[in-house]
Design a protein around this motif. Structure first.
Motif, PDB file in Angstrom:
ATOM      1  N   ILE A  63      -9.929 -21.830   5.680  1.00  0.00           N
ATOM      2  CA  ILE A  63      -9.916 -22.335   4.194  1.00  0.00           C
ATOM      3  C   ILE A  63     -10.911 -23.388   3.946  1.00  0.00           C
ATOM      4  O   ILE A  63     -11.426 -23.494   2.920  1.00  0.00           O
ATOM      5  CB  ILE A  63      -8.605 -23.050   3.890  1.00  0.00           C
ATOM      6  N   GLY A  64     -11.778 -23.427   4.927  1.00  0.00           N
ATOM      7  CA  GLY A  64     -13.174 -24.184   4.927  1.00  0.00           C
ATOM      8  C   GLY A  64     -14.200 -23.312   4.451  1.00  0.00           C
ATOM      9  O   GLY A  64     -13.940 -22.033   4.497  1.00  0.00           O
ATOM     10  N   PRO A  65     -15.350 -23.619   4.234  1.00  0.00           N
ATOM     11  CA  PRO A  65     -16.559 -23.028   4.281  1.00  0.00           C
ATOM     12  C   PRO A  65     -17.063 -22.126   5.336  1.00  0.00           C
ATOM     13  O   PRO A  65     -16.809 -22.662   6.552  1.00  0.00           O
ATOM     14  CB  PRO A  65     -17.982 -23.962   3.790  1.00  0.00           C
ATOM     15  N   LEU A  96     -17.846 -14.410   2.327  1.00  0.00           N
ATOM     16  CA  LEU A  96     -17.445 -15.713   1.548  1.00  0.00           C
ATOM     17  C   LEU A  96     -16.113 -16.230   1.952  1.00  0.00           C
ATOM     18  O   LEU A  96     -15.814 -17.389   1.764  1.00  0.00           O
ATOM     19  CB  LEU A  96     -17.423 -15.448   0.176  1.00  0.00           C
ATOM     20  N   VAL A  97     -15.084 -15.560   2.803  1.00  0.00           N
ATOM     21  CA  VAL A  97     -14.097 -16.194   3.274  1.00  0.00           C
ATOM     22  C   VAL A  97     -13.875 -15.517   4.869  1.00  0.00           C
ATOM     23  O   VAL A  97     -14.555 -14.412   5.028  1.00  0.00           O
ATOM     24  CB  VAL A  97     -12.956 -15.962   2.836  1.00  0.00           C
ATOM     25  N   ASP A  98     -13.437 -16.161   5.872  1.00  0.00           N
ATOM     26  CA  ASP A  98     -13.351 -15.798   7.231  1.00  0.00           C
ATOM     27  C   ASP A  98     -12.323 -14.779   7.148  1.00  0.00           C
ATOM     28  O   ASP A  98     -12.441 -13.753   8.093  1.00  0.00           O
ATOM     29  CB  ASP A  98     -13.039 -16.938   7.994  1.00  0.00           C
ATOM     30  N   ASN A  99     -11.130 -14.611   6.422  1.00  0.00           N
ATOM     31  CA  ASN A  99      -9.949 -14.012   6.646  1.00  0.00           C
ATOM     32  C   ASN A  99      -9.292 -13.672   5.395  1.00  0.00           C
ATOM     33  O   ASN A  99      -8.829 -14.677   4.510  1.00  0.00           O
ATOM     34  CB  ASN A  99      -8.827 -14.762   7.669  1.00  0.00           C
ATOM     35  N   SER A 100      -9.034 -12.497   4.892  1.00  0.00           N
ATOM     36  CA  SER A 100      -8.693 -12.065   3.458  1.00  0.00           C
ATOM     37  C   SER A 100      -7.149 -12.240   3.652  1.00  0.00           C
ATOM     38  O   SER A 100      -6.604 -12.625   2.661  1.00  0.00           O
ATOM     39  CB  SER A 100      -8.918 -10.595   3.315  1.00  0.00           C
ATOM     40  N   TYR A 105      -2.400 -15.582   1.609  1.00  0.00           N
ATOM     41  CA  TYR A 105      -0.985 -16.373   1.602  1.00  0.00           C
ATOM     42  C   TYR A 105      -1.640 -17.775   0.996  1.00  0.00           C
ATOM     43  O   TYR A 105      -0.563 -18.493   0.446  1.00  0.00           O
ATOM     44  CB  TYR A 105      -0.630 -16.497   3.107  1.00  0.00           C
ATOM     45  N   TYR A 106      -2.734 -18.147   1.375  1.00  0.00           N
ATOM     46  CA  TYR A 106      -3.210 -19.467   0.762  1.00  0.00           C
ATOM     47  C   TYR A 106      -2.946 -19.612  -0.875  1.00  0.00           C
ATOM     48  O   TYR A 106      -2.577 -20.627  -1.431  1.00  0.00           O
ATOM     49  CB  TYR A 106      -4.592 -19.726   1.130  1.00  0.00           C
ATOM     50  N   VAL A 107      -3.502 -18.531  -1.422  1.00  0.00           N
ATOM     51  CA  VAL A 107      -3.181 -18.295  -2.996  1.00  0.00           C
ATOM     52  C   VAL A 107      -1.663 -18.237  -3.395  1.00  0.00           C
ATOM     53  O   VAL A 107      -1.437 -19.000  -4.450  1.00  0.00           O
ATOM     54  CB  VAL A 107      -3.950 -17.006  -3.447  1.00  0.00           C
ATOM     55  N   MET A 126     -19.122 -22.731  -0.003  1.00  0.00           N
ATOM     56  CA  MET A 126     -17.815 -22.891  -0.950  1.00  0.00           C
ATOM     57  C   MET A 126     -16.426 -23.074  -0.029  1.00  0.00           C
ATOM     58  O   MET A 126     -16.482 -21.871   0.585  1.00  0.00           O
ATOM     59  CB  MET A 126     -17.838 -22.240  -2.263  1.00  0.00           C
ATOM     60  N   ASN A 127     -15.940 -23.839  -0.006  1.00  0.00           N
ATOM     61  CA  ASN A 127     -14.455 -23.555   0.666  1.00  0.00           C
ATOM     62  C   ASN A 127     -13.657 -22.928  -0.321  1.00  0.00           C
ATOM     63  O   ASN A 127     -13.985 -22.379  -1.500  1.00  0.00           O
ATOM     64  CB  ASN A 127     -14.062 -24.995   0.787  1.00  0.00           C
ATOM     65  N   MET A 128     -12.249 -22.518  -0.001  1.00  0.00           N
ATOM     66  CA  MET A 128     -11.487 -21.580  -0.594  1.00  0.00           C
ATOM     67  C   MET A 128     -11.120 -22.227  -1.881  1.00  0.00           C
ATOM     68  O   MET A 128     -11.136 -21.607  -2.935  1.00  0.00           O
ATOM     69  CB  MET A 128     -10.359 -21.449   0.514  1.00  0.00           C
ATOM     70  N   ASP A 129     -10.810 -23.379  -1.895  1.00  0.00           N
ATOM     71  CA  ASP A 129     -10.426 -24.084  -3.324  1.00  0.00           C
ATOM     72  C   ASP A 129     -11.488 -23.886  -4.387  1.00  0.00           C
ATOM     73  O   ASP A 129     -11.027 -23.790  -5.568  1.00  0.00           O
ATOM     74  CB  ASP A 129     -10.102 -25.676  -3.109  1.00  0.00           C
ATOM     75  N   GLU A 130     -12.764 -24.071  -4.067  1.00  0.00           N
ATOM     76  CA  GLU A 130     -13.805 -24.075  -4.702  1.00  0.00           C
ATOM     77  C   GLU A 130     -14.181 -22.443  -5.172  1.00  0.00           C
ATOM     78  O   GLU A 130     -14.322 -22.334  -6.347  1.00  0.00           O
ATOM     79  CB  GLU A 130     -15.087 -24.582  -3.981  1.00  0.00           C
ATOM     80  N   ILE A 131     -13.910 -21.536  -4.670  1.00  0.00           N
ATOM     81  CA  ILE A 131     -13.935 -20.017  -4.731  1.00  0.00           C
ATOM     82  C   ILE A 131     -12.901 -19.758  -5.647  1.00  0.00           C
ATOM     83  O   ILE A 131     -13.172 -19.131  -7.031  1.00  0.00           O
ATOM     84  CB  ILE A 131     -13.927 -19.352  -3.435  1.00  0.00           C
ATOM     85  N   ILE A 132     -11.523 -20.290  -5.380  1.00  0.00           N
ATOM     86  CA  ILE A 132     -10.370 -20.100  -6.378  1.00  0.00           C
ATOM     87  C   ILE A 132     -10.766 -20.588  -7.818  1.00  0.00           C
ATOM     88  O   ILE A 132     -10.601 -20.033  -8.795  1.00  0.00           O
ATOM     89  CB  ILE A 132      -9.215 -20.676  -5.562  1.00  0.00           C
ATOM     90  N   ALA A 133     -11.272 -21.933  -7.858  1.00  0.00           N
ATOM     91  CA  ALA A 133     -11.508 -22.284  -9.009  1.00  0.00           C
ATOM     92  C   ALA A 133     -12.603 -21.699  -9.879  1.00  0.00           C
ATOM     93  O   ALA A 133     -12.393 -21.420 -11.171  1.00  0.00           O
ATOM     94  CB  ALA A 133     -11.971 -23.811  -9.136  1.00  0.00           C
ATOM     95  N   SER A 134     -13.415 -20.969  -9.141  1.00  0.00           N
ATOM     96  CA  SER A 134     -14.560 -20.373  -9.836  1.00  0.00           C
ATOM     97  C   SER A 134     -13.873 -19.114 -10.380  1.00  0.00           C
ATOM     98  O   SER A 134     -14.258 -18.364 -11.604  1.00  0.00           O
ATOM     99  CB  SER A 134     -15.657 -19.833  -8.958  1.00  0.00           C
ATOM    100  N   LEU A 135     -13.118 -18.542  -9.514  1.00  0.00           N
ATOM    101  CA  LEU A 135     -12.440 -17.065  -9.800  1.00  0.00           C
ATOM    102  C   LEU A 135     -11.363 -17.286 -11.179  1.00  0.00           C
ATOM    103  O   LEU A 135     -11.293 -16.493 -11.859  1.00  0.00           O
ATOM    104  CB  LEU A 135     -11.942 -16.331  -8.675  1.00  0.00           C
TER     105      LEU A 135
END
Length: 385
Positions: A63-65, A96-100, A105-107, A126-135
């Motif tokens: 979930i990190g960059p 942009l993420v290591d594992n879809s 599951y994080y979402v 960007m970490n996963m939280d930042e990507i989610i916020a952008s989306l």
């Protein structure tokens, strides 16, 4: 005589020696067993601890960059109707993420929703939280001349009211389009999710009820045609439905039946965390050896045609094709336009033994296995309000 005593004494000493030897062996064996058990216990603790630690490190890393030192922006296209699983795959392909799967599951764990279709500039730093916020932010609003949002669970008439409020189209013209047989037939031939049976079943109030996906809609044209608006909504529903089906697989129910079940779940659920549980109640009733009527309040309200928070006795007693207090099985069609979470719940019901549920005034849900338990819940919560 003395020799006999000596022989007897010697024999007794031998027996005693044997007993002592056995006891010593047993003591050694017991000690060895204890050592083995201790070693096994230590190994298990180390293994479990290592597994937990490894899992923690893996998830934290996932979930990190992907690369915190790489701030290069990548242009990523998120298609309309993409599920969290589909978005995760796109992000993984773009590095942009290591594992879809972890993304999906994080979402779900974060109970995130409201992702917007569009083109994004994202970076591996960007970490996963930042990507989610952008989306969730979507593209820059200034690119569009018309933006409006359809909330989950709205009836078709309510959807048309919103469109009429947000555009230059008249409500009556929009409703006329919803009953235009030629236009509806054209849509059926254009979209796989629409089946000709929705036009043939006279019990269905509006053929497109349940097929207008609730979401934010963005148009560069400040006055798009009413046909363009409706087709975007149907296309979005088809995309979301296909993504959910790809995630969970096919079922014994048709797309129309699943959207009908999803709409009931949408009408009943007070939050995302209970949709699968409510779905489980519905399936338990349908799949019983002697099936139970669904007796779901939103079906009685929709069948009566008057939007209220809780049905009256008159509404639950009314005879119409949608009222599951009066009909067996699934209604002829959806009773609202469900969102992605309810569609997923229709595909993926919780496995439990409950046949009843009740919401109190603060939205807390109480599940019951038997009618007697359900009545006790009602006496405890409803009658004391």
């Amino acid at each position: 005589m003395s020799d006999n005593k000596n022989d007897q004494s010697h024999t007794e000493k031998q027996e005693q020696d044997k007993i002592v030897h056995k006891l010593e062996n047993r003591a050694k064996e017991a000690s060895l067993v204890r050592k083995i058990v201790l070693i096994c216990f230590v190994l298990i603790v180390l293994t479990v601890g290592g597994a937990i630690g490894g899992a923690y490190v893996f998830i934290t890393s996932a979930i990190g960059p992907v690369d915190e030192d790489n701030s290069e922006l990548k242009e990523v296209e998120i298609p309309m109707g993409s599920s969290s699983a589909g978005i995760g795959e796109i992000l993984e392909e773009e590095g942009l993420v290591d594992n879809s799967t972890i993304f999906r599951y994080y979402v779900r764990y974060r109970n995130e929703s409201g992702f917007q279709a569009g083109t994004y500039e994202l970076s591996p730093s960007m970490n996963m939280d930042e990507i989610i916020a952008s989306l969730k932010d979507g593209r820059i609003d200034e690119e569009y001349n018309l933006i409006f949002t359809i909330p989950e669970g709205r009836w078709l008439e309510e959807v048309m009211e919103t469109i009429a409020e947000e555009t230059e189209h008249e409500y009556d013209d929009l409703m006329d389009l919803m009953t235009d047989e030629d236009y509806l037939q054209e849509l059926v031939s254009q979209y796989d999710i629409l089946h000709s049976s929705i036009l043939e079943n006279e019990d269905i109030r509006y053929p497109l009820e349940g097929y207008l996906f609730p979401a934010r809609y963005d148009f560069t044209d400040e006055n798009p045609s009413k046909e363009d608006i409706i087709e975007q909504m149907v296309a979005r529903m088809e995309g979301v439905y296909n993504n959910v089906q790809a995630e969970y697989g096919s079922t014994d129910y048709s797309a129309h039946e699943l959207l009908t079940l999803a709409s009931i779940i949408e009408g009943e659920a007070a939050g995302d965390d209970e949709r699968e549980a409510i779905s489980g109640v519905i399936y338990n009733r349908l799949n019983r050896e002697n099936p139970m009527r669904l007796q779901m309040d939103p079906t009685a309200v929709y069948g009566y045609g008057e939007r209220v928070s809780s049905p009256t006795r008159e509404q639950t007693n009314a005879e119409n094709p949608y009222n599951t207090y009066q009909i067996d099985g699934i209604p002829p069609g959806p009773i609202n336009n469900p969102g992605a979470a309810s569609i997923s719940a229709a595909f993926n019901p919780d496995e439990h033994d409950n046949y009843y549920f009740y919401h109190d005034t603060d939205g807390t849900i109480y599940m019951s296995e038997t009618y007697e338990e359900h009545q006790e819940v009602l006496r405890e919560h409803r009658d004391n309000q």
